[in-house]
Design a protein around this motif. Sequence first.
Motif, PDB file in Angstrom:
ATOM      1  N   THR A 136     -35.009  40.109 -47.597  1.00  0.00           N
ATOM      2  CA  THR A 136     -35.426  40.673 -46.315  1.00  0.00           C
ATOM      3  C   THR A 136     -34.595  41.894 -45.987  1.00  0.00           C
ATOM      4  O   THR A 136     -33.417  41.979 -46.339  1.00  0.00           O
ATOM      5  N   TYR A 137     -35.217  42.853 -45.310  1.00  0.00           N
ATOM      6  CA  TYR A 137     -34.481  44.050 -44.892  1.00  0.00           C
ATOM      7  C   TYR A 137     -33.536  43.682 -43.743  1.00  0.00           C
ATOM      8  O   TYR A 137     -33.748  42.682 -43.037  1.00  0.00           O
ATOM      9  N   PRO A 138     -32.464  44.447 -43.528  1.00  0.00           N
ATOM     10  CA  PRO A 138     -31.389  44.013 -42.623  1.00  0.00           C
ATOM     11  C   PRO A 138     -31.823  43.680 -41.200  1.00  0.00           C
ATOM     12  O   PRO A 138     -31.396  42.655 -40.654  1.00  0.00           O
ATOM     13  N   SER A 139     -32.650  44.505 -40.553  1.00  0.00           N
ATOM     14  CA  SER A 139     -32.984  44.218 -39.159  1.00  0.00           C
ATOM     15  C   SER A 139     -33.829  42.958 -39.032  1.00  0.00           C
ATOM     16  O   SER A 139     -33.735  42.243 -38.029  1.00  0.00           O
ATOM     17  N   ARG A 142     -32.340  30.499 -49.540  1.00  0.00           N
ATOM     18  CA  ARG A 142     -31.275  31.440 -49.889  1.00  0.00           C
ATOM     19  C   ARG A 142     -31.732  32.842 -49.494  1.00  0.00           C
ATOM     20  O   ARG A 142     -32.710  33.364 -50.022  1.00  0.00           O
ATOM     21  N   LEU A 143     -31.018  33.447 -48.548  1.00  0.00           N
ATOM     22  CA  LEU A 143     -31.403  34.750 -48.016  1.00  0.00           C
ATOM     23  C   LEU A 143     -30.670  35.870 -48.753  1.00  0.00           C
ATOM     24  O   LEU A 143     -29.466  35.771 -49.015  1.00  0.00           O
ATOM     25  N   VAL A 144     -31.412  36.914 -49.063  1.00  0.00           N
ATOM     26  CA  VAL A 144     -30.862  38.072 -49.760  1.00  0.00           C
ATOM     27  C   VAL A 144     -31.228  39.318 -48.947  1.00  0.00           C
ATOM     28  O   VAL A 144     -32.404  39.581 -48.707  1.00  0.00           O
ATOM     29  N   VAL A 145     -30.217  40.045 -48.490  1.00  0.00           N
ATOM     30  CA  VAL A 145     -30.477  41.283 -47.755  1.00  0.00           C
ATOM     31  C   VAL A 145     -30.778  42.390 -48.759  1.00  0.00           C
ATOM     32  O   VAL A 145     -29.943  42.722 -49.600  1.00  0.00           O
ATOM     33  N   VAL A 146     -31.979  42.931 -48.679  1.00  0.00           N
ATOM     34  CA  VAL A 146     -32.390  43.953 -49.638  1.00  0.00           C
ATOM     35  C   VAL A 146     -33.471  44.821 -49.000  1.00  0.00           C
ATOM     36  O   VAL A 146     -34.345  44.331 -48.294  1.00  0.00           O
ATOM     37  N   GLU A 147     -33.382  46.118 -49.224  1.00  0.00           N
ATOM     38  CA  GLU A 147     -34.408  47.021 -48.736  1.00  0.00           C
ATOM     39  C   GLU A 147     -35.667  46.876 -49.587  1.00  0.00           C
ATOM     40  O   GLU A 147     -35.625  46.404 -50.723  1.00  0.00           O
ATOM     41  N   THR A 148     -36.787  47.319 -49.028  1.00  0.00           N
ATOM     42  CA  THR A 148     -38.076  47.094 -49.678  1.00  0.00           C
ATOM     43  C   THR A 148     -38.141  47.690 -51.080  1.00  0.00           C
ATOM     44  O   THR A 148     -38.595  47.038 -52.027  1.00  0.00           O
ATOM     45  N   ASP A 149     -37.680  48.931 -51.248  1.00  0.00           N
ATOM     46  CA  ASP A 149     -37.810  49.581 -52.556  1.00  0.00           C
ATOM     47  C   ASP A 149     -37.015  48.863 -53.637  1.00  0.00           C
ATOM     48  O   ASP A 149     -37.377  48.871 -54.815  1.00  0.00           O
ATOM     49  N   GLU A 150     -35.915  48.206 -53.250  1.00  0.00           N
ATOM     50  CA  GLU A 150     -35.124  47.448 -54.215  1.00  0.00           C
ATOM     51  C   GLU A 150     -35.630  46.016 -54.353  1.00  0.00           C
ATOM     52  O   GLU A 150     -35.426  45.377 -55.391  1.00  0.00           O
ATOM     53  N   GLY A 151     -36.281  45.516 -53.309  1.00  0.00           N
ATOM     54  CA  GLY A 151     -36.733  44.129 -53.316  1.00  0.00           C
ATOM     55  C   GLY A 151     -37.981  43.894 -54.136  1.00  0.00           C
ATOM     56  O   GLY A 151     -38.135  42.836 -54.752  1.00  0.00           O
ATOM     57  N   VAL A 152     -38.898  44.869 -54.160  1.00  0.00           N
ATOM     58  CA  VAL A 152     -40.160  44.685 -54.892  1.00  0.00           C
ATOM     59  C   VAL A 152     -39.921  44.396 -56.376  1.00  0.00           C
ATOM     60  O   VAL A 152     -40.503  43.448 -56.927  1.00  0.00           O
ATOM     61  N   PRO A 153     -39.065  45.167 -57.080  1.00  0.00           N
ATOM     62  CA  PRO A 153     -38.805  44.828 -58.493  1.00  0.00           C
ATOM     63  C   PRO A 153     -38.194  43.434 -58.669  1.00  0.00           C
ATOM     64  O   PRO A 153     -38.447  42.768 -59.671  1.00  0.00           O
ATOM     65  N   ARG A 154     -37.426  42.971 -57.686  1.00  0.00           N
ATOM     66  CA  ARG A 154     -36.819  41.642 -57.788  1.00  0.00           C
ATOM     67  C   ARG A 154     -37.868  40.541 -57.610  1.00  0.00           C
ATOM     68  O   ARG A 154     -37.739  39.463 -58.196  1.00  0.00           O
ATOM     69  N   VAL A 155     -38.894  40.813 -56.815  1.00  0.00           N
ATOM     70  CA  VAL A 155     -40.006  39.866 -56.727  1.00  0.00           C
ATOM     71  C   VAL A 155     -40.747  39.805 -58.057  1.00  0.00           C
ATOM     72  O   VAL A 155     -41.057  38.730 -58.571  1.00  0.00           O
ATOM     73  N   MET A 156     -41.020  40.956 -58.647  1.00  0.00           N
ATOM     74  CA  MET A 156     -41.773  41.009 -59.897  1.00  0.00           C
ATOM     75  C   MET A 156     -41.008  40.351 -61.043  1.00  0.00           C
ATOM     76  O   MET A 156     -41.605  39.760 -61.941  1.00  0.00           O
ATOM     77  N   SER A 157     -39.672  40.425 -61.000  1.00  0.00           N
ATOM     78  CA  SER A 157     -38.865  39.819 -62.061  1.00  0.00           C
ATOM     79  C   SER A 157     -38.670  38.324 -61.853  1.00  0.00           C
ATOM     80  O   SER A 157     -38.206  37.622 -62.757  1.00  0.00           O
ATOM     81  N   GLY A 158     -38.991  37.821 -60.653  1.00  0.00           N
ATOM     82  CA  GLY A 158     -38.793  36.413 -60.347  1.00  0.00           C
ATOM     83  C   GLY A 158     -37.460  36.103 -59.712  1.00  0.00           C
ATOM     84  O   GLY A 158     -37.180  34.946 -59.386  1.00  0.00           O
ATOM     85  N   ASP A 159     -36.623  37.104 -59.501  1.00  0.00           N
ATOM     86  CA  ASP A 159     -35.309  36.883 -58.892  1.00  0.00           C
ATOM     87  C   ASP A 159     -35.435  36.538 -57.410  1.00  0.00           C
ATOM     88  O   ASP A 159     -34.596  35.843 -56.857  1.00  0.00           O
ATOM     89  N   VAL A 160     -36.481  37.044 -56.760  1.00  0.00           N
ATOM     90  CA  VAL A 160     -36.764  36.744 -55.357  1.00  0.00           C
ATOM     91  C   VAL A 160     -38.164  36.147 -55.286  1.00  0.00           C
ATOM     92  O   VAL A 160     -39.098  36.648 -55.916  1.00  0.00           O
TER      93      VAL A 160
END
Length: 308
Positions: free
Chosen positions: A102-105, A128-146
């Motif tokens: 999720t993004y910080p705000s 488990r919450l991970v603070v991440v901006e959208t541009d960095e978070g999308v690849p992590r969803v695709m990789s299965g990390d998020v």
Amino acid sequence: MKSQPDLKLLTTFLAVVHRGSMAEAAAELGYVPSAVSQHIAALERDMGVELITRRPGSRLILTAAGRSLAQATETLFDATARFQDAAHGIANREIAELRVGTYPSAMTYLLPQVLSTLRACRPGPRIRLVVVETDEGVPRVMSGDVDLLVAYRYLPEDPPAPSDALTITLLGREPLVLVTGAEPGRRGPVELSECLEREWVSGHAHNPDRRLLHRWAGELGLAPQVTLETDDLHSMLAMIRAGLAVGLIPATLLGAGHDAGVERVVLPPGVAPLYREILAVSRPGAHSPLIDELVTLLAGAVDGRDPR
């Protein structure tokens, strides 16, 4: 000794331990007594040690080895049952842990009320919450990390882009509010025309909010001078409160529609309000009841409804 005893023999052995007799164990398992006796004898051969002392006219007595094996068998069968329960849950798409980016705000203003509601109706799963901006978070969803990403999109061409690899759910549209520092003693609203010569604060040149600002201003024939740049919305709001700049701020950062340190700028009639899309991003094959429930709660919270 065999490296792993026959589970059927262990089942018979445990029934004998619990019942205290071959005959009662046979009745429980649906065997004839002689079959139970043969199972126990075969298990003792496999283990290479006597497990049960047989005394005519009395109940069976476990040897020290038999007591140890009974305890180990109980542990094995209990672990097997837990494994079967977990496997059944996995087959039904139940999960023990969910990684949410999720993004910080959103971490501050959106997630707490949603997770509080989720905990009340579905205790147990670990988030488990991970603070991440959208541009960095999308690849992590695709990789299965998020597993699930709470994201934003200022402009239609911004990520995440629709694809077969992602499931994108529009949770709602968060208004963007043009604000300036509050002036003590001022009466009456602040007009946009008063802000044109002031300094503005926004993200860096290629940030989504900065590109939205320039596109919006260009459509109005304006050219705001961005002299303060920051990627952090809380820092941006702090500069505005200090009277250093004018800026577009997501409405959620202003609390319940009011912030004593800032003044909302009144836009001219006909100027369309600005907003950013709030999205839930996941992989198509990763959906589970927990993810679906969380997405529903997020949509209710973004929409301003009570998630309960």
